[in-house]
Design a protein around this motif. Structure first.
Motif, PDB file in Angstrom:
ATOM      1  N   TYR A 106       0.830  -1.197   0.000  1.00 39.25           N
ATOM      2  CA  TYR A 106       0.000   0.000   0.000  1.00 39.25           C
ATOM      3  C   TYR A 106       0.869   1.254   0.000  1.00 39.25           C
ATOM      4  O   TYR A 106       2.047   1.224   0.361  1.00 39.25           O
ATOM      5  CB  TYR A 106      -0.941   0.008   1.213  1.00 39.25           C
ATOM      6  N   GLU A 108       0.212   5.482   1.180  1.00 38.70           N
ATOM      7  CA  GLU A 108      -0.686   6.471   1.767  1.00 38.70           C
ATOM      8  C   GLU A 108      -0.092   7.865   1.595  1.00 38.70           C
ATOM      9  O   GLU A 108       1.113   8.065   1.825  1.00 38.70           O
ATOM     10  CB  GLU A 108      -0.925   6.182   3.255  1.00 38.70           C
ATOM     11  N   ASP A 146     -17.999  10.688  -1.438  1.00 35.74           N
ATOM     12  CA  ASP A 146     -18.327   9.849  -2.598  1.00 35.74           C
ATOM     13  C   ASP A 146     -18.398  10.659  -3.893  1.00 35.74           C
ATOM     14  O   ASP A 146     -18.694  10.104  -4.949  1.00 35.74           O
ATOM     15  CB  ASP A 146     -19.662   9.133  -2.363  1.00 35.74           C
ATOM     16  N   ARG A 167      -8.609   8.321 -10.132  1.00 40.09           N
ATOM     17  CA  ARG A 167      -9.507   7.163 -10.130  1.00 40.09           C
ATOM     18  C   ARG A 167      -9.390   6.367 -11.427  1.00 40.09           C
ATOM     19  O   ARG A 167      -9.312   5.136 -11.403  1.00 40.09           O
ATOM     20  CB  ARG A 167     -10.952   7.607  -9.924  1.00 40.09           C
ATOM     21  N   ARG A 176      -6.625  -0.226  -5.922  1.00 42.37           N
ATOM     22  CA  ARG A 176      -7.808   0.157  -5.132  1.00 42.37           C
ATOM     23  C   ARG A 176      -7.520   1.463  -4.390  1.00 42.37           C
ATOM     24  O   ARG A 176      -6.523   1.575  -3.675  1.00 42.37           O
ATOM     25  CB  ARG A 176      -8.170  -0.941  -4.141  1.00 42.37           C
ATOM     26  N   SER A 216      -8.871   4.421  -1.734  1.00 41.84           N
ATOM     27  CA  SER A 216      -9.817   4.758  -0.672  1.00 41.84           C
ATOM     28  C   SER A 216      -9.345   6.038   0.010  1.00 41.84           C
ATOM     29  O   SER A 216      -8.174   6.429  -0.106  1.00 41.84           O
ATOM     30  CB  SER A 216      -9.927   3.613   0.344  1.00 41.84           C
ATOM     31  N   VAL A 217     -10.271   6.685   0.697  1.00 35.96           N
ATOM     32  CA  VAL A 217      -9.935   7.948   1.362  1.00 35.96           C
ATOM     33  C   VAL A 217     -10.617   8.001   2.718  1.00 35.96           C
ATOM     34  O   VAL A 217     -11.751   7.544   2.878  1.00 35.96           O
ATOM     35  CB  VAL A 217     -10.356   9.158   0.481  1.00 35.96           C
ATOM     36  N   SER A 218      -9.897   8.530   3.681  1.00 34.62           N
ATOM     37  CA  SER A 218     -10.467   8.827   4.997  1.00 34.62           C
ATOM     38  C   SER A 218     -10.103  10.268   5.336  1.00 34.62           C
ATOM     39  O   SER A 218      -8.976  10.709   5.071  1.00 34.62           O
ATOM     40  CB  SER A 218      -9.918   7.867   6.065  1.00 34.62           C
ATOM     41  N   PHE A 277      -5.219   9.539   1.648  1.00 33.13           N
ATOM     42  CA  PHE A 277      -5.577   8.750   0.473  1.00 33.13           C
ATOM     43  C   PHE A 277      -4.715   7.491   0.466  1.00 33.13           C
ATOM     44  O   PHE A 277      -3.487   7.578   0.553  1.00 33.13           O
ATOM     45  CB  PHE A 277      -5.360   9.553  -0.815  1.00 33.13           C
ATOM     46  N   ARG A 278      -5.367   6.346   0.342  1.00 32.13           N
ATOM     47  CA  ARG A 278      -4.666   5.056   0.422  1.00 32.13           C
ATOM     48  C   ARG A 278      -4.785   4.313  -0.907  1.00 32.13           C
ATOM     49  O   ARG A 278      -5.880   4.196  -1.470  1.00 32.13           O
ATOM     50  CB  ARG A 278      -5.257   4.206   1.550  1.00 32.13           C
ATOM     51  N   GLU A 283      -3.948   0.635  -2.645  1.00 32.62           N
ATOM     52  CA  GLU A 283      -3.568  -0.773  -2.429  1.00 32.62           C
ATOM     53  C   GLU A 283      -3.245  -1.377  -3.788  1.00 32.62           C
ATOM     54  O   GLU A 283      -4.090  -1.424  -4.687  1.00 32.62           O
ATOM     55  CB  GLU A 283      -4.716  -1.522  -1.757  1.00 32.62           C
TER      56      GLU A 283
END
Length: 459
Positions: free
Chosen positions: A386, A388, A402, A430, A439, A441-443, A452-453, A455
């Protein structure tokens, strides 16, 4: 002329079934033939055994155990299933025969005597089944006994059976084809309904779907596939319309500013300072359009599959180079942190991954305080490599998480703060990630920053 699909199905099924029926009819005929012939041969065997014990050849003379047997009606006239008898010497010369043979003789085949084999032959206009056995007296071979039985009734039975089967065969094929054609038409009726419904769907009513009748069979699977395709096409058209609208808006705004600036300049003479100020404003509008166009070109190149080739990449060394280059370009501290003790190998397109990280780092720098640190981390979690990209910026509202990957989407708070940008960076991230099998993803938490991660697939 090309046949309809139901016609082709009917013909194929009829052809296969006709071959099966033909094989069944041939089997029936052969079984009946073998049964009839075996029955006649069995009767001939019984007759030969009976007459073997009644007829003798002694020194070339015929001796009878019961002479009256030759006077029986079955030997003296033509009747139903008569028995024909003839006695011949070793050379096949007739010594005596039953009266019902009249001027005819039975066939002489000494090689068939030992096996007690029967065969079919013609006697005049009649067809018979014949058997031949040797006559032995005191261990000496004296001649042969020839017996035959009429095969006319059996032949008539076999001919009738053959004719019946030949007459039935085309009738069965015709009825079979009509039945198959009807059933094929009924079977493809759901497909006709799907065709009729899909022909009614156009760009103006793309939200309509094909009704799902039987969800568990192949027709149901086809219907679901078509509906899923329509959903993807509808979503693609919606995105295309939104993208076109947003791109038009993004380009129209700086053009309007540029036009307004130039119109102001030509209304009346200005001071040199005013000219410089307006020209700088025009350059800013041009730079904004150039940035937007560059991002749109990047999206177009990605959609053509330019970044689809993947090669093995050592991630730690690659990220050290990327973070050093980004720190120089952005004039900010971009720190790299590795949480793995061994090299990490992944399969990725180097240019694609570099563009993804470049956009994420630019965003992290853009939405962070000038003195805040941007952190790039890498490692392996549960066997998955991964990356980040972390910042301590303003964060993203939960209701917008989203939407941030949609082209031209920008939060109202960001626009109000006049943070420069086109809203295309994360859309590019994206699309490139999807192309590379990464893949994303974001938190995020407002006021604390975002992470932002990525994988990645390993080697």
């Amino acid at each position: 002329m090309k046949l309809a699909y139901k016609e082709r199905i009917a013909w194929r099924l009829t052809l296969v079934t006709s071959l099966i029926i033909l094989a069944v009819f041939a089997g029936i005929y052969l079984v009946v033939q073998v049964t009839v012939v075996s029955s006649i041969d069995r009767e001939l065997g019984l007759e030969t055994d009976k007459h073997r014990s009644q007829i003798f050849l002694v020194d070339g003379e015929i001796r009878f155990l019961h002479k009256d047997e030759w006077q029986e009606m079955e030997h003296s006239q033509i009747q139903l299933n008569p028995i024909f008898i003839e006695i011949v010497d070793l050379e096949g010369n007739s010594m005596d025969r039953s009266p019902n043979l009249r001027a005819n003789h039975l066939s002489f085949s000494p090689e068939k005597s030992a096996q007690k084999e029967a065969w079919t032959l013609k006697i005049g206009a009649s067809e018979v089944r014949q058997m031949q056995i040797p006559l032995v007296n005191a261990g000496k071979h004296e001649g042969y006994l020839l017996l035959a039985k009429s095969f006319e009734d059996s032949r008539e039975l076999l001919d009738k059976l053959r004719n019946v089967l030949l007459i039935l065969y085309p009738g069965i094929l015709l009825s079979l084809f009509l039945t198959m054609r009807y059933l094929a038409g009924k079977s493809i009726q759901p497909i006709r309904q799907i065709i009729d419904k899909t022909n009614q769907i156009s760009q103006s009513n793309l939200n309509e779907r094909v009704p799902l009748a039987e969800p568990n069979d192949e027709i149901g699977q086809l219907t679901r596939s078509i509906n899923e395709l329509l959903e993807r096409v509808e979503a693609s058209l919606i995105r295309e319309k939104q993208f076109t609208s947003d791109a038009s808006h993004e380009l129209r705004t700086p053009l309007s500013v540029l036009r307004g600036t130039l119109e102001v300049l030509i209304r009346k003479p200005r001071t040199q300072e005013e000219y410089v100020e307006k020209i700088k404003s025009a350059f800013a509008s041009i730079d904004r359009m150039s940035a937007t166009i560059d991002q749109l070109l990047a999206l177009a190149r990605e959609e053509k599959g330019k970044f689809s080739v993947r090669e093995e990449l050592e991630l730690i060394t690659f990220l050290e180079e990327v973070t050093d280059q980004s720190a120089k370009e952005q004039g900010r501290e971009v720190r790299f942190q590795c949480e793995a003790s061994t090299p990490i190998f992944v399969r990725a397109n180097e240019q694609s991954l570099q563009m993804i990280l470049s956009n994420l780092i630019q965003n992290a720098v853009k939405y962070s305080q000038p003195d805040a640190e941007v952190l790039v981390k890498t490692g392996v979690a549960e066997g998955t490599p991964y990356i980040e990209v972390c910042d301590a910026g303003s964060g993203i509202a939960a209701r917008h998480l989203d939407k941030i990957f949609d082209p031209f989407f920008r939060e109202k708070e960001v626009v109000d703060r006049a943070v420069p940008g086109t809203g295309l960076g994360l859309a590019i991230v994206r699309k490139l990630a999807q192309e590379s099998g990464i893949r994303v993803s974001v938190s995020s938490e407002q006021g604390k920053g975002s992470t932002f991660r990525l994988e990645l697939p390993d080697s």
